[in-house]
Write an enzyme that holds these catalytic residues in place. Structure first.
Site, PDB file in Angstrom:
ATOM      1  N   ALA A  65       0.859  -1.177   0.000  1.00 55.92           N
ATOM      2  CA  ALA A  65       0.000   0.000   0.000  1.00 55.92           C
ATOM      3  C   ALA A  65       0.899   1.232   0.000  1.00 55.92           C
ATOM      4  CB  ALA A  65      -0.875  -0.009   1.245  1.00 55.92           C
ATOM      5  N   GLY A 104       0.486  -5.129   0.724  1.00 56.89           N
ATOM      6  CA  GLY A 104      -0.653  -5.118  -0.199  1.00 56.89           C
ATOM      7  C   GLY A 104      -0.301  -5.753  -1.536  1.00 56.89           C
ATOM      8  N   GLU A 107      -0.696  -9.283  -1.113  1.00 60.11           N
ATOM      9  CA  GLU A 107      -2.135  -9.577  -1.005  1.00 60.11           C
ATOM     10  C   GLU A 107      -2.817  -9.561  -2.373  1.00 60.11           C
ATOM     11  OE1 GLU A 107      -2.349  -6.542   2.193  1.00 60.11           O
ATOM     12  OE2 GLU A 107      -3.634  -8.001   3.209  1.00 60.11           O
ATOM     13  N   GLU A 127       4.079  -5.703   7.032  1.00 57.82           N
ATOM     14  CA  GLU A 127       3.298  -4.662   7.709  1.00 57.82           C
ATOM     15  C   GLU A 127       3.598  -4.565   9.192  1.00 57.82           C
ATOM     16  OE1 GLU A 127       2.130  -6.669   5.355  1.00 57.82           O
ATOM     17  OE2 GLU A 127       0.551  -5.714   4.170  1.00 57.82           O
TER      18      GLU A 127
HETATM   19  N1  3HC Z   1       4.613   3.493   0.135  1.00 54.62           N
HETATM   20  C1  3HC Z   1       5.130   4.711  -0.177  1.00 54.62           C
HETATM   21  N2  3HC Z   1       6.426   4.925  -0.473  1.00 54.62           N
HETATM   22  C2  3HC Z   1       7.242   3.857  -0.456  1.00 54.62           C
HETATM   23  C3  3HC Z   1       6.792   2.564  -0.144  1.00 54.62           C
HETATM   24  C4  3HC Z   1       5.403   2.397   0.154  1.00 54.62           C
HETATM   25  N3  3HC Z   1       4.875   1.194   0.448  1.00 54.62           N
HETATM   26  N4  3HC Z   1       7.828   1.714  -0.201  1.00 54.62           N
HETATM   27  C5  3HC Z   1       8.895   2.444  -0.538  1.00 54.62           C
HETATM   28  N5  3HC Z   1       8.549   3.738  -0.698  1.00 54.62           N
HETATM   29  C6  3HC Z   1       9.431   4.843  -1.101  1.00 54.62           C
HETATM   30  C7  3HC Z   1      10.539   5.085  -0.113  1.00 54.62           C
HETATM   31  O1  3HC Z   1      10.117   5.951   0.917  1.00 54.62           O
HETATM   32  C8  3HC Z   1      11.616   5.689  -0.968  1.00 54.62           C
HETATM   33  O2  3HC Z   1      11.288   7.041  -1.165  1.00 54.62           O
HETATM   34  P1  3HC Z   1      12.435   8.141  -1.328  1.00 54.62           P
HETATM   35  O3  3HC Z   1      13.221   7.723  -2.521  1.00 54.62           O
HETATM   36  O4  3HC Z   1      11.678   9.394  -1.494  1.00 54.62           O
HETATM   37  O5  3HC Z   1      13.238   8.092  -0.048  1.00 54.62           O
HETATM   38  C9  3HC Z   1      11.431   4.978  -2.302  1.00 54.62           C
HETATM   39  O6  3HC Z   1      10.102   4.447  -2.278  1.00 54.62           O
HETATM   40  C10 3HC Z   1      12.409   3.832  -2.520  1.00 54.62           C
HETATM   41  O7  3HC Z   1      12.373   2.982  -1.382  1.00 54.62           O
HETATM   42  P2  3HC Z   1      13.707   2.372  -0.755  1.00 54.62           P
HETATM   43  O8  3HC Z   1      14.733   3.427  -0.645  1.00 54.62           O
HETATM   44  O9  3HC Z   1      13.295   1.652   0.458  1.00 54.62           O
HETATM   45  O10 3HC Z   1      14.128   1.378  -1.924  1.00 54.62           O
HETATM   46  P3  3HC Z   1      14.782  -0.058  -1.827  1.00 54.62           P
HETATM   47  O11 3HC Z   1      14.996  -0.494  -3.213  1.00 54.62           O
HETATM   48  O12 3HC Z   1      15.907  -0.056  -0.875  1.00 54.62           O
HETATM   49  O13 3HC Z   1      13.687  -1.012  -1.160  1.00 54.62           O
HETATM   50  C11 3HC Z   1      11.503  -1.936  -0.836  1.00 54.62           C
HETATM   51  C12 3HC Z   1      12.499  -1.271  -1.821  1.00 54.62           C
HETATM   52  C13 3HC Z   1      12.046  -3.308  -0.411  1.00 54.62           C
HETATM   53  C14 3HC Z   1      10.216  -2.092  -1.557  1.00 54.62           C
HETATM   54  C15 3HC Z   1      11.361  -1.034   0.397  1.00 54.62           C
HETATM   55  O14 3HC Z   1      11.071   0.276  -0.018  1.00 54.62           O
HETATM   56  C16 3HC Z   1      10.268  -1.449   1.349  1.00 54.62           C
HETATM   57  O15 3HC Z   1      10.473  -2.315   2.158  1.00 54.62           O
HETATM   58  N6  3HC Z   1       9.086  -0.784   1.256  1.00 54.62           N
HETATM   59  C17 3HC Z   1       8.021  -0.960   2.196  1.00 54.62           C
HETATM   60  C18 3HC Z   1       7.304  -2.262   1.995  1.00 54.62           C
HETATM   61  C19 3HC Z   1       6.148  -2.364   2.943  1.00 54.62           C
HETATM   62  O16 3HC Z   1       6.275  -2.153   4.128  1.00 54.62           O
HETATM   63  N7  3HC Z   1       4.981  -2.705   2.414  1.00 54.62           N
HETATM   64  C20 3HC Z   1       3.797  -2.807   3.209  1.00 54.62           C
HETATM   65  C21 3HC Z   1       3.083  -1.514   3.179  1.00 54.62           C
HETATM   66  S1  3HC Z   1       1.667  -1.483   4.236  1.00 54.62           S
HETATM   67  C22 3HC Z   1       0.493  -2.328   3.394  1.00 54.62           C
HETATM   68  O17 3HC Z   1       0.722  -2.803   2.340  1.00 54.62           O
HETATM   69  C23 3HC Z   1      -0.858  -2.397   4.054  1.00 54.62           C
HETATM   70  C24 3HC Z   1      -1.766  -3.342   3.344  1.00 54.62           C
HETATM   71  O18 3HC Z   1      -1.726  -4.586   4.000  1.00 54.62           O
HETATM   72  C25 3HC Z   1      -3.189  -2.858   3.401  1.00 54.62           C
END
Ligand code: 3HC
Length: 677
Positions: A65, A104, A107, A127
């Site tokens: 998400a 997400g 999912e 998450e």
């Molecule tokens: N939402 C918004 N922005 C995000 C994001 C997300 N889910 N994931 C990454 N970004 C942004 C980062 O903030 C970063 O922004 P910046 O360049 O402005 O600093 C940019 O994308 C690149 O991210 P990384 O520097 O972390 O890039 P990497 O290549 O090192 O890693 C990744 C990529 C493994 C995808 C890592 O970004 C990550 O772990 N992201 C989060 C994943 C996550 O937690 N997903 C679950 C979200 S909650 C959810 O899905 C709820 C659902 O169940 C309803």
């Protein structure tokens, strides 16, 4: 499809490919969800289409998400609705996964009828690391496909799993070619186009496994301590397996998700997600600054720090030349590195071959001259300004032009060290935290003359060696230790007022810190910095040191230790404290746990405010990153500055004033203006 949608569709005869192009990580924001919904509708409505494929452009499948949307009003369809719609399709939908299908994103794949992935792909539901749970059906679908054990691990621990592991667990139907994902996914879609019934995760049943749940809870009790989200994830997985209908399970999941989302813990953890990434950015250095190449690293000093620092580079495949002054010290240092790697190999973290490969790129030597071809030299010798200056003078003469010279000092003046060279622009502080191969923080100390490209290079180097870097200006103790030094005096005051050390420590560990003031002193060594004269007793610390109570290494310090290093309160220490207390004029005072926390931590927040005001830290969130990754501050409290916001800055000011601590001007200004850090 709306204009400029990040989602487009392409027809391949009877297969419709739905493609997301939403850089950098294809987060599932409103426009993506709307586009997906429209894409599926298009495929379902078109009689010439027999199957659909969902894939992403760029470096990864949907990474989750869009976290930036959390806490704001929902736009467009909810992710759960879109996923249900995918699953309800009467034509098969195949997820084609590369990069990381996370949260997400994972999912979405579970709502698809089939999943194919390239070998390098990873899938997971992280998450929990944001203080949340998979809120779009993930907790209900994963156990139905992969069973309780893996579902618990994936949701409540949150580490992604490899495509291979996912394939074995039934979460991936086929591993396809690394370079032929789309073509292979389309071919797969054709193979299954006419197969009925369509496999829908929501229609499967999972078997309950209460024993696995109990074992899982027990095995992870320490890891989960203090966190709200793991228990909520576990409760949802249990719901998926206890006979609750899928729709009710999803409702339960949604309610738990919303509870977590509204809580302080998730707010803190989401804040830290962005804080960590923000810390990598240096405000006055443009993003495109050309970096110096770091292909070979030199480390001076093979002690605990030098060895740990070297391991970071070796693990990342960067050759290291390590220098000591005597053969036995060098052998000992190299031996410790090898033993650490072998222990990890025994635990299955990597193979023995990998150990040999890492040791193979380590060059031990007794000659500083061997550092001549290094691109970066890190000094990790003991903390003495004169000795460091002499060393940097030598390194200046030996290191090649353009090489970066770094000091691992934890409090000495980096500018003074740089002054011992003719290239102060190439000198920088790289303060690793002990154990340096484990702790994630790297405090990067920017000297007055440090060149921008040197700073940018060191900041960029942090990621490949698995560190989170934060920039600090030159000041005694930099960000972390400067703040840490603020809690010694109030802790001592409390001792003098009759609060036992174990009470003070317990208040801190209950707060979520890995250890208290006195436990930390015992670990580091009570004798560190001691004048070594047993007849000169001016403080409780002097008295302990004089009695050989040097901490864990002598099995007694502030605490007594048994064979297994379990601490217990020491009657001898209690007597020493009482002796000092009775001689002081301090009246006894009772403290609640909250008061202990305030007495110890408000002065640290106060110091953080000074650090910010002086420009020694770029931003309050950098200070928080230092404390989370360098000192184990509980991430669910978001670091000292975030925590102070949640307490209320006016309350922090009042607490400082009550204890007679002069309030930092920035803190006072913010509190009066009703602002936050
Ligand atoms: N939402 C918004 N922005 C995000 C994001 C997300 N889910 N994931 C990454 N970004 C942004 C980062 O903030 C970063 O922004 P910046 O360049 O402005 O600093 C940019 O994308 C690149 O991210 P990384 O520097 O972390 O890039 P990497 O290549 O090192 O890693 C990744 C990529 C493994 C995808 C890592 O970004 C990550 O772990 N992201 C989060 C994943 C996550 O937690 N997903 C679950 C979200 S909650 C959810 O899905 C709820 C659902 O169940 C309803």
């Amino acid at each position: 499809m709306p204009d400029a949608s990040p989602i487009r569709t392409e027809r391949h005869d009877d297969v419709l490919v739905i493609i997301s192009d939403n850089p950098p990580v294809n987060a599932l924001g409103a426009a993506v969800r709307m586009g997906l919904e429209a894409g599926i509708k298009e495929g379902v409505a078109d009689a010439s289409i027999k199957a659909m494929v969902i894939r992403c452009d760029g470096r990864t499948f949907f990474a989750g998400a869009d976290i930036t949307e959390f806490g704001k009003p929902m736009q467009g369809p909810g992710l759960g609705t879109v996923i249900d719609m995918i699953e309800a399709s009467d034509k098969p939908v195949v997820a084609a996964i590369h990069g990381t299908a996370l949260g997400g994103g994972c999912e979405v794949t579970l709502g698809c009828h089939y999943r194919v992935a390239v070998p390098s792909a990873k899938i997971g539901t992280p998450e929990v690391k944001l203080g949340l749970l998979p809120g779009a059906g993930g907790t209900q679908r994963i156990p139905r496909i992969a069973g309780v054990k893996l579902a618990l691990q994936m949701t409540a621990v949150g580490d992604p799993i490899s495509a291979k592991a996912a394939h074995e667990a039934g979460l991936i139907d086929r591993i396809v070619g690394e370079d032929s994902l789309e073509a292979d996914a389309i071919a797969f879609a054709r193979e299954v186009a006419d197969k009925r019934p369509l496999p829908r995760a929501s229609e499967k049943t999972a078997t309950a496994d209460p024993q696995a749940v109990e074992e899982f809870k027990k095995a992870n009790a320490r890891k989960f301590r203090g966190f709200d989200a793991p228990a909520a994830n576990i409760a949802c997985v249990v719901k998926a397996t206890d006979g609750t209908p899928f729709a009710d399970g999803v409702k339960f999941e949604r309610d738990e998700f919303m509870k977590l989302m509204m809580g302080t813990q998730s707010a803190a953890q989401r804040y830290m997600f962005f804080a960590e990434r923000q810390a990598a950015k240096v405000d006055d250095i443009p993003a495109g600054t050309a970096l110096r190449k770091i292909a070979k690293v030199g480390v001076v000093g093979a002690g605990t720090m030098g060895g740990g620092i070297s391991m970071n580079f070796l693990s990342a495949g960067i050759p290291v030349t390590i220098v000591e002054t005597a053969q036995d010290a060098l052998d000992r240092g190299v031996g410790v590195i090898r033993r650490n790697y072998e222990n990890s190999a025994k635990k299955g973290r990597f193979t023995q071959d990998k150990v040999e490969a890492m040791m193979g790129i380590l060059t031990p030597t007794l000659s500083l001259d061997d550092l001549a071809d290094c691109d970066l030299v890190i000094e990790a010798i003991y903390e003495n300004m004169d000795v460091k200056k002499e060393l940097f003078g030598k390194l200046d003469a030996i290191a090649k032009p353009g090489a970066i010279l770094a000091s691992n000092t934890s409090y000495l003046n980096v500018d003074e060290i740089a002054g011992a060279t003719k290239r102060p622009e190439d000198v920088i502080g790289m303060h690793f935290f002990s154990p340096a191969n484990v702790m994630k923080l790297l405090e990067v100390v920017r000297g007055a003359k440090t060149a921008p490209d040197v700073l940018a290079t060191v900041m960029a180097l942090a990621k490949p060696i698995g560190k989170v870097a934060v920039v600090s200006g030159v000041c005694p103790g930099f960000i972390g230790n400067r703040m840490l030094s603020q809690r010694g005096a109030p802790a001592n005051t409390m001792l003098m007022q009759g609060v036992p050390p174990e009470r003070i420590d317990k208040a801190l560990t209950d707060f979520g810190m890995p250890m208290g003031v006195y436990q930390m002193s015992d670990l580091a060594g009570v004798d560190i910095g001691w004048h070594r004269d047993p007849t000169r007793i001016e403080s409780i610390r002097d008295a302990l040191a004089a009695k050989g109570r040097w901490g864990q290494k002598t099995k007694k310090g502030w605490y007594d230790y048994d064979e297994n290093r379990n601490p217990s309160p020491s009657p001898e220490v209690a007597e020493i404290i009482e002796e000092f207390r009775s001689k002081s004029n301090q009246a006894r005072r009772d403290y609640t746990d909250e008061e202990i926390i305030g007495a110890l931590l408000y002065p640290m927040v106060n110091e953080g405010a000074k650090i910010l005001d002086e420009g020694m830290a770029q931003r309050a969130s950098d200070v928080d990153v230092v404390w989370i990754y360098g000192y184990g501050w509980p991430v669910y409290r978001g670091g000292p500055m975030f925590w102070a916001n949640t307490v209320g800055l006016d309350k922090v000011v009042a607490g400082l004033e009550k204890n007679g601590v002069p309030v930092a001007p920035l803190l006072k200004r913010k509190a009066e203006a009703g602002e936050k850090f």
